[in-house]
Design an enzyme around this catalytic site. Sequence first.
Site, PDB file in Angstrom:
ATOM      1  N   ASP A 134       1.164  -1.165   0.073  1.00 25.44           N
ATOM      2  CA  ASP A 134      -0.169  -0.318   0.227  1.00 25.44           C
ATOM      3  C   ASP A 134       1.087   0.932   0.091  1.00 25.44           C
ATOM      4  O   ASP A 134       0.187   1.817  -0.171  1.00 25.44           O
ATOM      5  CB  ASP A 134      -1.213  -0.041   1.104  1.00 25.44           C
ATOM      6  CG  ASP A 134      -0.139  -0.550   2.522  1.00 25.44           C
ATOM      7  OD1 ASP A 134       0.764  -0.182   2.522  1.00 25.44           O
ATOM      8  OD2 ASP A 134      -0.857   0.107   3.114  1.00 25.44           O
ATOM      9  N   SER A 135       2.661   1.402   0.066  1.00 21.05           N
ATOM     10  CA  SER A 135       3.593   2.197  -0.483  1.00 21.05           C
ATOM     11  C   SER A 135       2.640   2.387  -1.820  1.00 21.05           C
ATOM     12  O   SER A 135       3.510   3.925  -1.752  1.00 21.05           O
ATOM     13  CB  SER A 135       4.534   1.512  -0.271  1.00 21.05           C
ATOM     14  OG  SER A 135       4.908   0.743  -1.139  1.00 21.05           O
ATOM     15  N   ASP A 164      -1.189  -5.928   0.019  1.00 19.78           N
ATOM     16  CA  ASP A 164      -1.907  -5.462   0.942  1.00 19.78           C
ATOM     17  C   ASP A 164      -2.784  -4.790   1.457  1.00 19.78           C
ATOM     18  O   ASP A 164      -4.266  -5.123   0.403  1.00 19.78           O
ATOM     19  CB  ASP A 164      -0.593  -3.351   0.782  1.00 19.78           C
ATOM     20  CG  ASP A 164       0.370  -4.521   1.805  1.00 19.78           C
ATOM     21  OD1 ASP A 164       0.539  -4.708   2.795  1.00 19.78           O
ATOM     22  OD2 ASP A 164       1.427  -2.881   2.337  1.00 19.78           O
ATOM     23  N   LYS A 205      -0.787  -9.370   2.232  1.00 21.16           N
ATOM     24  CA  LYS A 205      -0.867  -9.157   3.650  1.00 21.16           C
ATOM     25  C   LYS A 205      -1.197  -8.038   4.510  1.00 21.16           C
ATOM     26  O   LYS A 205      -2.464  -7.567   3.981  1.00 21.16           O
ATOM     27  CB  LYS A 205       0.742  -8.279   3.670  1.00 21.16           C
ATOM     28  CG  LYS A 205       1.775  -8.098   4.527  1.00 21.16           C
ATOM     29  CD  LYS A 205       3.278  -7.376   4.086  1.00 21.16           C
ATOM     30  CE  LYS A 205       3.319  -6.334   3.234  1.00 21.16           C
ATOM     31  NZ  LYS A 205       2.624  -5.155   4.324  1.00 21.16           N
ATOM     32  N   GLU A 239       8.925  -4.840  10.824  1.00 18.57           N
ATOM     33  CA  GLU A 239       9.715  -3.140   9.940  1.00 18.57           C
ATOM     34  C   GLU A 239      10.015  -2.168  10.774  1.00 18.57           C
ATOM     35  O   GLU A 239       9.155  -2.300  11.996  1.00 18.57           O
ATOM     36  CB  GLU A 239       8.420  -2.539   9.401  1.00 18.57           C
ATOM     37  CG  GLU A 239       8.307  -0.942   8.894  1.00 18.57           C
ATOM     38  CD  GLU A 239       8.065  -0.758   7.560  1.00 18.57           C
ATOM     39  OE1 GLU A 239       6.584  -1.062   7.258  1.00 18.57           O
ATOM     40  OE2 GLU A 239       7.957   0.339   6.882  1.00 18.57           O
TER      41      GLU A 239
HETATM   42  O1  KIV Z   1       3.496  -1.192   1.776  1.00 23.22           O
HETATM   43  C1  KIV Z   1       4.465  -1.862   1.445  1.00 23.22           C
HETATM   44  O2  KIV Z   1       5.499  -1.481   0.567  1.00 23.22           O
HETATM   45  C2  KIV Z   1       5.113  -2.919   2.615  1.00 23.22           C
HETATM   46  C3  KIV Z   1       6.575  -2.557   2.541  1.00 23.22           C
HETATM   47  C4  KIV Z   1       7.098  -1.178   2.944  1.00 23.22           C
HETATM   48  C5  KIV Z   1       6.850  -4.068   3.320  1.00 23.22           C
HETATM   49  O3  KIV Z   1       4.743  -2.691   3.727  1.00 23.22           O
END
Ligand code: KIV
Length: 276
Positions: free
Chosen positions: A49-50, A88, A118, A186
């Site tokens: 979700d980044s 995510d 995730k 993290e």
């Molecule tokens: O959203 C994301 O990119 C993540 C990673 C930083 C593990 O959760």
Amino acid sequence: MSATSPVRPVLPPDIRARKGGAPLVVLTAYSTPVARLVDAHCDIALVGDSVGMVIHGLPSTLGVTLEMMILHGKAVVRGCQKAMPVIDMPFGSYEESPQQAFRNASRLMAETGAPAVKLEGGLHMAETIAFLTARGVPVMAHVGLTPQSVNTLGGYKVVGRDGEAEKVMADARAIEAAGAFSVVLEKVPMGLAGRITAALSIPTIGIGAGRDCDGQVLVVDDMLGLFTDFRPKFVKRYAELGKTAEEAIAAYAADVRSGAFPADEHSFPDVLPVKP
Ligand code: KIV
């Protein structure tokens, strides 16, 4: 991924079986072209979700929607033949109840074709993780700094120093017992990450958690130098693509303004009239 592909795609049990073996290599991906690059070299393409921050310019991951994750998830699944896409679950799509989590996780899997999701959270998400895994949804968990909780954590801080270490350990043990097939750690101090890795039977995937994890993940735009708004200490830059792109765009603009582009080789000649 297609049923006729000669390449066997990586699946959650393969990742679980890698515990203590060769390091798991994970990068985020949000588009088909980047997923193809990740697929060639990595075990997992994480549709994080980044995406909200690095692609859509949001101030945090909180504004990311299920529809955004489905759109980017479909693009990444199209680019993966071997690496496993993991999607995510966005903020607000799973925390309310195990039933809400199943409804949205099953949509993510059915509409994208990804074999796993995730979600963030430890002990308090264990019941949900057990509910999902019992119903055919493989779950990668995420403990330590959980960016969707940035407002309750009070910033993107290291989690697990001082008295917090045993809580992070308890979170990791709870999600393992609930059936998660792996866990992202993290921004956890490296000694604690090593202790958690030694204590769990599922692989740990670190981001800012030191070398003693079973694998590593980075945000692809961070390590390529494409996202430069801020740079966490744990990011190693392997390229400066943002700078290269900026120089290319400036050169194009200068060429258009000076008339150097387009040249004859970029243009189509007229068809000469056929003589009688
Ligand atoms: O959203 C994301 O990119 C993540 C990673 C930083 C593990 O959760």
